[in-house]
Design a protein around this motif. Structure first.
Motif, PDB file in Angstrom:
ATOM      1  N   ARG A  11       0.858  -1.192   0.000  1.00 35.86           N
ATOM      2  CA  ARG A  11       0.000   0.000   0.000  1.00 35.86           C
ATOM      3  C   ARG A  11       0.884   1.229   0.000  1.00 35.86           C
ATOM      4  O   ARG A  11       1.865   1.296   0.711  1.00 35.86           O
ATOM      5  CB  ARG A  11      -0.888   0.037   1.250  1.00 35.86           C
ATOM      6  N   ARG A  12       0.518   2.201  -0.768  1.00 37.53           N
ATOM      7  CA  ARG A  12       1.272   3.443  -0.820  1.00 37.53           C
ATOM      8  C   ARG A  12       0.492   4.528  -0.119  1.00 37.53           C
ATOM      9  O   ARG A  12      -0.726   4.566  -0.169  1.00 37.53           O
ATOM     10  CB  ARG A  12       1.530   3.860  -2.262  1.00 37.53           C
ATOM     11  N   SER A  14       0.763   7.721  -0.906  1.00 38.55           N
ATOM     12  CA  SER A  14       0.370   8.728  -1.893  1.00 38.55           C
ATOM     13  C   SER A  14       0.722   8.233  -3.285  1.00 38.55           C
ATOM     14  O   SER A  14       1.547   7.351  -3.460  1.00 38.55           O
ATOM     15  CB  SER A  14       1.075  10.057  -1.614  1.00 38.55           C
ATOM     16  N   VAL A  15       0.075   8.835  -4.263  1.00 36.20           N
ATOM     17  CA  VAL A  15       0.309   8.460  -5.652  1.00 36.20           C
ATOM     18  C   VAL A  15       1.371   9.387  -6.218  1.00 36.20           C
ATOM     19  O   VAL A  15       1.238  10.611  -6.134  1.00 36.20           O
ATOM     20  CB  VAL A  15      -1.003   8.591  -6.463  1.00 36.20           C
ATOM     21  N   ARG A  19       2.654   9.149 -12.137  1.00 29.00           N
ATOM     22  CA  ARG A  19       1.605   8.210 -12.539  1.00 29.00           C
ATOM     23  C   ARG A  19       0.375   8.939 -13.050  1.00 29.00           C
ATOM     24  O   ARG A  19      -0.400   8.385 -13.808  1.00 29.00           O
ATOM     25  CB  ARG A  19       1.217   7.312 -11.372  1.00 29.00           C
ATOM     26  N   ARG A 105      -8.465   4.670 -11.066  1.00 28.53           N
ATOM     27  CA  ARG A 105      -7.566   3.505 -10.996  1.00 28.53           C
ATOM     28  C   ARG A 105      -6.134   3.932 -10.662  1.00 28.53           C
ATOM     29  O   ARG A 105      -5.460   3.283  -9.862  1.00 28.53           O
ATOM     30  CB  ARG A 105      -7.576   2.726 -12.318  1.00 28.53           C
ATOM     31  N   VAL A 106      -5.681   5.035 -11.245  1.00 27.25           N
ATOM     32  CA  VAL A 106      -4.324   5.519 -10.961  1.00 27.25           C
ATOM     33  C   VAL A 106      -4.231   5.959  -9.505  1.00 27.25           C
ATOM     34  O   VAL A 106      -3.258   5.648  -8.807  1.00 27.25           O
ATOM     35  CB  VAL A 106      -3.932   6.659 -11.929  1.00 27.25           C
ATOM     36  N   ARG A 108      -5.845   4.901  -7.023  1.00 26.31           N
ATOM     37  CA  ARG A 108      -5.888   3.716  -6.154  1.00 26.31           C
ATOM     38  C   ARG A 108      -4.712   2.774  -6.404  1.00 26.31           C
ATOM     39  O   ARG A 108      -4.685   1.661  -5.873  1.00 26.31           O
ATOM     40  CB  ARG A 108      -7.195   2.967  -6.358  1.00 26.31           C
ATOM     41  N   SER A 109      -3.764   3.203  -7.231  1.00 18.38           N
ATOM     42  CA  SER A 109      -2.581   2.405  -7.579  1.00 18.38           C
ATOM     43  C   SER A 109      -2.959   1.051  -8.158  1.00 18.38           C
ATOM     44  O   SER A 109      -2.362   0.028  -7.839  1.00 18.38           O
ATOM     45  CB  SER A 109      -1.674   2.232  -6.359  1.00 18.38           C
ATOM     46  N   ARG A 110      -3.956   1.061  -8.995  1.00 20.74           N
ATOM     47  CA  ARG A 110      -4.410  -0.166  -9.665  1.00 20.74           C
ATOM     48  C   ARG A 110      -4.049  -0.094 -11.147  1.00 20.74           C
ATOM     49  O   ARG A 110      -4.013   0.986 -11.723  1.00 20.74           O
ATOM     50  CB  ARG A 110      -5.932  -0.317  -9.551  1.00 20.74           C
TER      51      ARG A 110
END
Length: 145
Positions: A11-12, A14-15, A19, A105-106, A108-110
Motif C-alpha cells: 500500500r502506498r 500517496s500516488v 503516474r 484507478r491511478v 488507487r494504484s491499480r
C-alpha cells in the motif's frame, strides 16, 4: 519510533505525480482541443477543412457534424450537439467515463486495462456503419447534421 504508523506492505501512502502524468496530459490535450473548437466556430466557413466524402459525394460520413457537435457541447447546447452528430456525443460521454475510470484507478494504484476483443470491435464497426447509412437515408434525416 517517530509516532507514525508504518504503511502496510503493498500500500502506498500517496500516488506519485508521474503516474498521473498520462491521464492529466490526455485531459489537458482534449481540453485544449475542445476549448479551440469552442472558440473557433466550425459552422463558419474557412476555419476547418471540408469533409472530403461530403464534398465529393454529398454523403455524410460518421464524423460529419462532429466539430459542430463539440462546439455545441462546449457551449452547453446538448440538444444541438445531438442534432449535429449523436454518435460523437455518445463518444464524448464514453471518453468522459473512461477518463474518470482511468484517474480513479491511478489514484488507487491499480492497473488500467480495457480489453476490447474482436466481437467488441465488430459491434462498434456495425454501429458506425448503421449510423452512417441511416443518416444518409430520408428516414434518418434527423441524424444528419
Amino acid at each position: 519510533m517517530s509516532g507514525q504508523e508504518p504503511v502496510p506492505a503493498g500500500r502506498r501512502s500517496s500516488v506519485p505525480v508521474s503516474r498521473l502524468a498520462a491521464p492529466l496530459g490526455t485531459l489537458a490535450a482534449v481540453g485544449a482541443a475542445f476549448a479551440y473548437v469552442g472558440a473557433v466556430d466550425p459552422g463558419e466557413p474557412g476555419h476547418y477543412p471540408v469533409c472530403p466524402l461530403l464534398h465529393f459525394t454529398g454523403l455524410y460520413c460518421p464524423g460529419c457534424g462532429g466539430l459542430r457537435s463539440a462546439h455545441a457541447v462546449v457551449h452547453g447546447d446538448l440538444a444541438g450537439a445531438l442534432g449535429m452528430n449523436a454518435l460523437a456525443v455518445i463518444g464524448f460521454a464514453v471518453f468522459a467515463v473512461f477518463m474518470v475510470f482511468w484517474v480513479v484507478r491511478v489514484l488507487r494504484s491499480r492497473p488500467v486495462s480495457v480489453e476490447l476483443r474482436t466481437p467488441h470491435w465488430w459491434a462498434l464497426g456495425a454501429l458506425v456503419l448503421v449510423f452512417t447509412v441511416v443518416r444518409n437515408l430520408p428516414v434518418g434525416a434527423a441524424l444528419a447534421p
